[in-house]
Write a protein that holds these residues in place. Structure first.
Motif, PDB file in Angstrom:
ATOM      1  N   TYR A   7       0.830  -1.194   0.000  1.00  0.00           N
ATOM      2  CA  TYR A   7       0.000   0.000   0.000  1.00  0.00           C
ATOM      3  C   TYR A   7       0.867   1.246   0.000  1.00  0.00           C
ATOM      4  N   ILE A   9       0.828   5.536   1.270  1.00  0.00           N
ATOM      5  CA  ILE A   9       0.240   6.411   2.276  1.00  0.00           C
ATOM      6  C   ILE A   9       0.073   7.812   1.689  1.00  0.00           C
ATOM      7  N   ARG A  11      -0.985  11.627   2.898  1.00  0.00           N
ATOM      8  CA  ARG A  11      -1.182  12.471   4.084  1.00  0.00           C
ATOM      9  C   ARG A  11      -2.351  13.393   3.793  1.00  0.00           C
ATOM     10  N   PHE A  17      -3.482   9.953   7.958  1.00  0.00           N
ATOM     11  CA  PHE A  17      -2.877   9.104   6.944  1.00  0.00           C
ATOM     12  C   PHE A  17      -3.940   8.220   6.296  1.00  0.00           C
ATOM     13  N   LYS A  19      -4.474   5.065   3.796  1.00  0.00           N
ATOM     14  CA  LYS A  19      -3.843   3.933   3.126  1.00  0.00           C
ATOM     15  C   LYS A  19      -4.484   3.770   1.757  1.00  0.00           C
ATOM     16  N   GLU A  65     -11.821   7.073   2.445  1.00  0.00           N
ATOM     17  CA  GLU A  65     -11.355   6.794   3.807  1.00  0.00           C
ATOM     18  C   GLU A  65     -12.524   6.695   4.781  1.00  0.00           C
TER      19      GLU A  65
END
Length: 183
Positions: A7, A9, A11, A17, A19, A65
């Motif tokens: 994966y 990351i 920001r 964070f 993924k 997310e």
């Protein structure tokens, strides 16, 4: 085995964070998704409110997310119900989660410049949702989803079902995470 072994990351100023797995990273890197960096979430509001610079790009990552967190929380708290009602074991859950992640990531891919402010420029009967379905169905997005279909257990058709107006079984509940009151 996990569907995703590697994966990346990202920001994020709101979510911290995020993924991002290989299939999602390839979609994010594609031209149709990168154009979302230049489309503001709030149309022309930034001309009046200088802080209103949120892009459809950042919004789409955030929705992916947040949808992930919602589904993971529901599954953690109601695992027994999901197993009973939908026959979701862990690998089925992973595939459903990836389907929701992809649909969430792509839910705004059809937006025109200035977001809803330019919706009137679409041909009769078209809007950002119908244009989005066409964009996901076309190169390069369809190829990327198909390339990872065996690894993720998610088909292009399943992603399109979540993005469309069609109401299909468990998809009704999954759609609400992306586009309902929760979305």
């Amino acid at each position: 085995a996990m569907i995703h072994e590697s994966y990346h990351i990202f920001r994020d100023p709101i979510h911290g964070f995020i993924k991002v797995y290989d299939v999602e990273k390839e979609i994010i890197d594609s031209a149709p998704f990168q154009r979302l960096r230049y489309i503001r979430q709030l149309g022309l509001s930034n001309l009046v409110y200088h802080g209103a610079d949120h892009t459809r790009f950042a919004h789409s990552l955030g929705v992916m997310e947040f949808a992930t967190r919602i589904l993971q929380t529901l599954f953690a708290k109601q695992r027994h119900d999901f197993v009973e009602r939908y026959k979701w074991d862990n690998s089925k859950f992973d595939a459903v989660l990836e389907r929701v992640r992809l649909a969430a990531l792509l839910h705004d891919i059809g937006h025109a410049p200035f977001s809803h402010a330019s919706e009137g420029l679409f041909p009769e009967g078209e809007n950002h949702e119908t244009y989005g379905l066409k964009t996901v169905s076309a190169e390069p997005i369809c190829r990327i989803i198909n390339k990872y279909a065996e690894q993720t257990a998610v088909t292009l058709e399943q992603v399109l079902d979540l993005l469309s107006k069609r109401q299909l079984g468990e998809n009704v509940f999954l759609k609400q995470i992306i586009a309902g009151e929760l979305g």
